[in-house]
Design an enzyme around this catalytic site. Structure first.
Site, PDB file in Angstrom:
ATOM      1  N   PRO A  39       0.792  -1.234   0.000  1.00  0.00           N
ATOM      2  CA  PRO A  39       0.000   0.000   0.000  1.00  0.00           C
ATOM      3  C   PRO A  39       0.823   1.283   0.000  1.00  0.00           C
ATOM      4  CG  PRO A  39       0.141  -0.850   2.217  1.00  0.00           C
ATOM      5  CD  PRO A  39       0.914  -1.814   1.343  1.00  0.00           C
ATOM      6  N   GLU A  40       2.133   1.182  -0.228  1.00  0.00           N
ATOM      7  CA  GLU A  40       2.990   2.372  -0.173  1.00  0.00           C
ATOM      8  C   GLU A  40       2.485   3.494  -1.084  1.00  0.00           C
ATOM      9  OE1 GLU A  40       5.981  -1.071   0.499  1.00  0.00           O
ATOM     10  OE2 GLU A  40       4.007  -0.758  -0.392  1.00  0.00           O
ATOM     11  N   VAL A  41       1.937   3.096  -2.233  1.00  0.00           N
ATOM     12  CA  VAL A  41       1.486   4.092  -3.207  1.00  0.00           C
ATOM     13  C   VAL A  41       0.400   4.998  -2.626  1.00  0.00           C
ATOM     14  CG1 VAL A  41      -0.287   2.604  -4.245  1.00  0.00           C
ATOM     15  CG2 VAL A  41       0.821   4.373  -5.634  1.00  0.00           C
TER      16      VAL A  41
END
Length: 256
Positions: free
Chosen positions: A130-132
Site C-alpha cells: 500500500p505504499e502508493v
C-alpha cells in the site's frame, strides 16, 4: 522495554517471533538489526536444522516499516541498506526458512515473507503493497515480488496497493499454502518436522545452488547444477541416505 524479537529453540527448530503486536508487528531499525544478527548466529548453530519466522498475535504478520519512527528523521539511505541487508541475510541462510503468516502482511513485510523458502498462511490473511497510497512506492520488495509472480501482477500490486488474499496469493506463487486458521499450527508443524529430519548439509548445498542458479542462462545453470550435484553426492549424508534406502531403514544424518 519489551523484546522486539523472541527466540525459542524447540528440538531442531529455531523459532523467531516478531514481538511488536501493539505496533502491528511493524519493522523498527532495532528489530531489523536484531533479526539479521539472530539469523547469522543460527546459520552457524549445528543444533538448528530449520528456522520458523512468525509474529505475535493474529492481527498482523508484519505491517512493514514503522512509519512513526520513520517520520522522526534519521538517515533514510542507511535504514534502507539495513533492510536490504536483512533480506540478503535471509536469502543466504543455509537452512530452510519457513514463514508462519498469522495475519495480514504489508509493504516491507512482504520482503520478509518472500525471503522465506516456504510460506504457510491463514486463508483469511491478505498481502498488499500500500505504499502508493501514502506517496511512496514498493521498491526493495519489488525485487522479490518480480521473482515470484509475473510482471503484470507485480505491477498491479505495486500500482494499486490492492489486497491479495491468501487463496489468490497461493495461486500466484506468492505463498506456499493457504490453510484454514484452525489448521495453521498443525500444518506448519508438519512442514517443520519433515524439514528437521532431512540432511542439513544437502539442504544447505541445495539452497546455495538454487540461489546462485536463479539468474543464470539455461545452459550455464545446467552446467553449474551438475557440478553442485557431484558435491552433494560426495557427502557423508548422501552415502548414509543411499545406504539407508537400500537397507530399508531411516537414515541417520550427521550434517557432513
Amino acid at each position: 522495554m519489551e523484546q522486539e524479537l523472541l527466540f525459542e529453540l524447540k528440538g531442531k527448530v529455531a523459532w523467531l517471533t516478531i514481538n511488536r503486536e501493539t505496533r502491528r508487528n511493524s519493522l523498527s531499525q532495532t528489530l531489523i538489526t536484531e533479526l539479521t544478527r539472530q539469523l547469522a548466529l543460527l546459520d552457524e548453530d549445528k543444533r538448528v536444522h530449520v528456522v520458523c519466522l512468525t509474529a505475535a498475535g493474529d492481527k498482523s504478520f508484519c505491517s512493514g516499516a514503522d512509519l512513526v519512527t520513520s517520520l522522526e528523521g534519521g538517515d533514510v539511505a542507511a535504514a534502507a541498506a539495513n533492510f536490504t541487508g536483512l533480506l540478503m541475510r535471509m536469502a543466504r541462510l543455509g537452512k530452510p526458512l519457513v514463514a508462519k503468516v498469522n495475519g495480514p502482511c504489508l509493504a516491507g513485510g512482504l520482503g520478509l515473507m518472500l525471503s522465506c523458502d516456504l510460506v504457510i498462511a491463514r486463508n483469511d490473511a491478505y498481502f498488499s503493497t500500500p505504499e502508493v497510497n501514502v506517496g511512496i512506492f514498493p521498491l526493495m520488495v519489488g525485487a522479490l515480488i518480480y521473482r515470484h509472480v509475473g510482471r503484470k501482477k507485480a505491477m498491479e500490486m505495486a500500482l494499486t496497493g490492492r489486497r491479495v488474499y491468501a487463496d489468490e496469493a497461493e495461486g500466484l506463487g506468492l505463498i506456499t499454502r493457504a490453510v484454514e486458521p484452525e489448521r495453521l499450527d498443525e500444518t506448519v508443524e508438519e512442514y517443520l518436522e519433515g524439514l528437521a529430519e532431512k540432511s542439513p548439509v544437502a539442504l544447505a548445498l541445495g539452497k546455495r545452488a538454487y540461489l546462485r542458479m536463479a539468474d543464470l542462462p539455461f545452459e550455464e545453470a545446467l552446467d553449474y547444477l551438475a557440478g553442485q550435484f557431484a558435491c552433494v553426492v560426495g557427502t557423508e549424508d548422501a552415502r548414509e541416505g543411499m545406504m539407508a534406502f537400500l537397507e530399508k531403514r531411516k537414515p541417520r544424518f550427521q550434517g557432513r
